[in-house]
Design an enzyme around this catalytic site. Structure first.
Site, PDB file in Angstrom:
ATOM      1  N   HIS A  47      40.526  35.550   2.688  1.00 45.59           N
ATOM      2  CA  HIS A  47      39.792  34.294   2.888  1.00 45.59           C
ATOM      3  C   HIS A  47      38.904  33.986   1.681  1.00 45.59           C
ATOM      4  CE1 HIS A  47      40.857  32.822   6.778  1.00 45.59           C
ATOM      5  NE2 HIS A  47      40.423  33.855   7.455  1.00 45.59           N
ATOM      6  N   SER A  82      35.218  35.476  16.176  1.00 48.03           N
ATOM      7  CA  SER A  82      36.094  34.317  16.005  1.00 48.03           C
ATOM      8  C   SER A  82      35.770  33.572  14.711  1.00 48.03           C
ATOM      9  CB  SER A  82      35.951  33.372  17.209  1.00 48.03           C
ATOM     10  OG  SER A  82      36.845  32.296  17.123  1.00 48.03           O
ATOM     11  N   TRP A 126      37.025  35.580  11.756  1.00 51.03           N
ATOM     12  CA  TRP A 126      38.485  35.483  11.730  1.00 51.03           C
ATOM     13  C   TRP A 126      38.925  34.194  11.029  1.00 51.03           C
ATOM     14  CZ3 TRP A 126      41.861  32.296  14.987  1.00 51.03           C
ATOM     15  CH2 TRP A 126      43.215  32.635  14.889  1.00 51.03           C
ATOM     16  N   HIS A 127      38.206  33.103  11.265  1.00 54.09           N
ATOM     17  CA  HIS A 127      38.550  31.835  10.631  1.00 54.09           C
ATOM     18  C   HIS A 127      38.195  31.826   9.144  1.00 54.09           C
ATOM     19  CE1 HIS A 127      38.841  30.303  14.797  1.00 54.09           C
ATOM     20  NE2 HIS A 127      39.583  29.353  14.279  1.00 54.09           N
ATOM     21  N   GLY A 128      37.143  32.516   8.741  1.00 58.07           N
ATOM     22  CA  GLY A 128      36.748  32.540   7.336  1.00 58.07           C
ATOM     23  C   GLY A 128      35.242  32.538   7.187  1.00 58.07           C
TER      24      GLY A 128
END
Length: 466
Positions: A103, A356, A359-361
């Site tokens: 990321h 969460s 996990w997305h960045g």
């Protein structure tokens, strides 16, 4: 010639060539998943699942993408082979560490916001798969007593073979954008056991009608997205004209920008749903109607569009949005942070939302969105408890509280979603500040007020025995 055609096609729908290439490969997962059905033998199906995923990844993102995918897959399989008692926690932290590194290196959020694409999205899905596989293999050492139902259902007693593992990780139907599913389900699907056992009296249902429904839904979602996105660009939040608007116009723009962005995700998940359904993996059993049972395809369902747009409570959002990832977070983070005999609280909710977000960045917008989500859900629970404290005799007042919870959810969800879309700290704070941080102040105020005005459920008094 082909390059020129790709350029003209991409320009006609307003995307880059890289995104068009991804979309073509993404849609191709539907016929590729269909052909999985006619591949002979279990071994052949595993090889086909892995090879098709590798090939489509190469066409979409280039050769380096498969090298990236190999890293978390190796971490997961090596940890299971070398140290089973802790393979779940090892894979969790090392898998997430590699994902975060990608990321940061690729700054994927900026690329996506600007209309680009890279393999990080597929890596996000893969990371959850390898973690769940390792955790379930870890759970296979434990006694069934004391395990939650999900642990009992998904735990792995034996270690998957290498080709089974590769097929599970790279199966093209879910490799690009989910949905996430369990290794045990993948094995039963491939072997034709469990609910996929065709030797039972009831034949396997036809997936074609459900597939067509998902494709039709995807077409509508894409059409709406292409129509709305030029009218509500994200750049508007930092333009001078936006600051000149009044409160309600700014808030209305935030609502429409959030809804516009959601149609893109509805399209992506509808295509994934069609791909998983047509392969047969999307089948999740039959309805309970004994007279005329109907097949269910919930395993492939990642979003309930009406459920999101008409949610009566913020608590319902994780149940209808990115459903399979929400299920993963519940089973592998939320529930595992709750000590035996204790109830989950705000800490477990905040920790789950933080995972969460990571996990997305590592973007401030993601972090602020998921913290906001935890506050939003906690505030919605306060309204619900107040609603439950009202006597059932006061039905109108209860209905008013339900409507208030609906309005609260619409307001805070679309306010919070701006951070998820614009990502940068400056743009997020500018957008939040333009509506006086109303979507933060209201949830926090409700949480604090719940300590001043606690609610006890209204229960009818039990009748005395005569």
């Amino acid at each position: 010639m082909i390059s020129m055609d790709m350029n003209s096609m991409a320009a006609s729908i307003g995307v880059s060539v890289a995104v068009l290439r991804f979309l073509l490969c993404f849609v191709a997962t539907i016929p590729v998943s269909f052909f999985w059905r006619i591949v002979p033998s279990r071994l052949g199906k595993h090889i086909y699942a892995a090879a098709s995923g590798v090939f489509l990844s190469y066409l979409s993102f280039g050769f380096s993408s498969n090298l990236h995918f190999l890293v978390p897959m190796t971490i997961g399989y090596a940890s299971m082979a070398m140290y089973r008692p802790k393979c779940g926690i090892i894979t969790f932290f090392l898998g997430f560490a590699y994902l975060i590194g990608c990321h940061v290196f690729y700054m994927s959020g900026d690329a996506w916001k600007e209309g680009g694409i890279d393999s990080t999205g597929a890596l996000m899905v893969l990371t959850l798969k390898v973690i769940s596989c390792a955790v379930n293999y870890n759970d296979g050492m434990l006694k069934e007593e004391g395990l939650r139902e999900a642990q009992k259902k998904n735990r792995l007693i034996e270690m998957p073979s290498l080709i089974e593992y590769f097929g599970y990780c790279l199966c093209c139907g879910s490799h690009f954008a989910g949905p996430v599913y369990e290794m045990k389900d993948y094995l039963q699907w491939t072997e034709g056991t469990g609910i996929w056992d065709s030797s039972e009296k009831r034949k396997q249902p036809s997936p074609y009608l459900a597939t067509l429904r998902a494709i039709f839904q995807a077409g509508i979602c894409m059409a709406l997205y292409l129509y709305l996105v030029p009218q509500f660009p994200l750049t508007r939040f930092t333009e001078p004209v936006y600051q000149e608007w009044g409160f309600w116009k700014k808030f209305g723009y935030q609502y429409m920008a959030g809804q516009t962005a959601r149609w893109k995700y509805y399209f992506i998940w509808s295509i994934s749903e069609a791909s998983i359904i047509i392969s047969g993996l999307g089948f999740s059993g039959w309805t309970d109607d004994d007279a005329s049972p109907k097949p269910k395809w919930d395993r492939a369902k990642n979003v309930d569009i009406l459920g999101v747009e008409l949610a009566k409570s913020a608590v319902q959002i994780p149940l209808v949005w990115n459903i399979q990832v929400s299920t993963w977070l519940r089973h592998y983070v939320y529930e595992r942070l709750v000590k035996s005999g204790k109830k989950a609280g705000f800490f477990q909710l905040l920790a789950t939302q933080t995972v969460s977000a990571v996990w997305h960045g590592l973007y401030p917008g993601y972090m602020m969105f998921f913290v906001q989500s935890a506050l939003m859900i906690a505030g919605s629970r306060v309204i619900y408890r107040w609603q439950q404290a009202i006597s059932p005799k006061l039905a109108i007042l209860r209905s008013i509280m339900v409507f208030i919870n609906f309005l609260y959810t619409v307001l805070v969800l679309n306010y919070s979603a701006v951070g998820f879309m614009v990502l940068s700290l400056h743009e997020t704070l500018t957008a939040y500040g333009s509506v006086y941080y109303i979507g933060t102040i209201i949830p926090v105020g409700l949480i604090l007020l719940s300590y001043v005005v606690p609610a006890k459920p209204s229960r009818p008094k039990p009748r005395k025995e005569e």
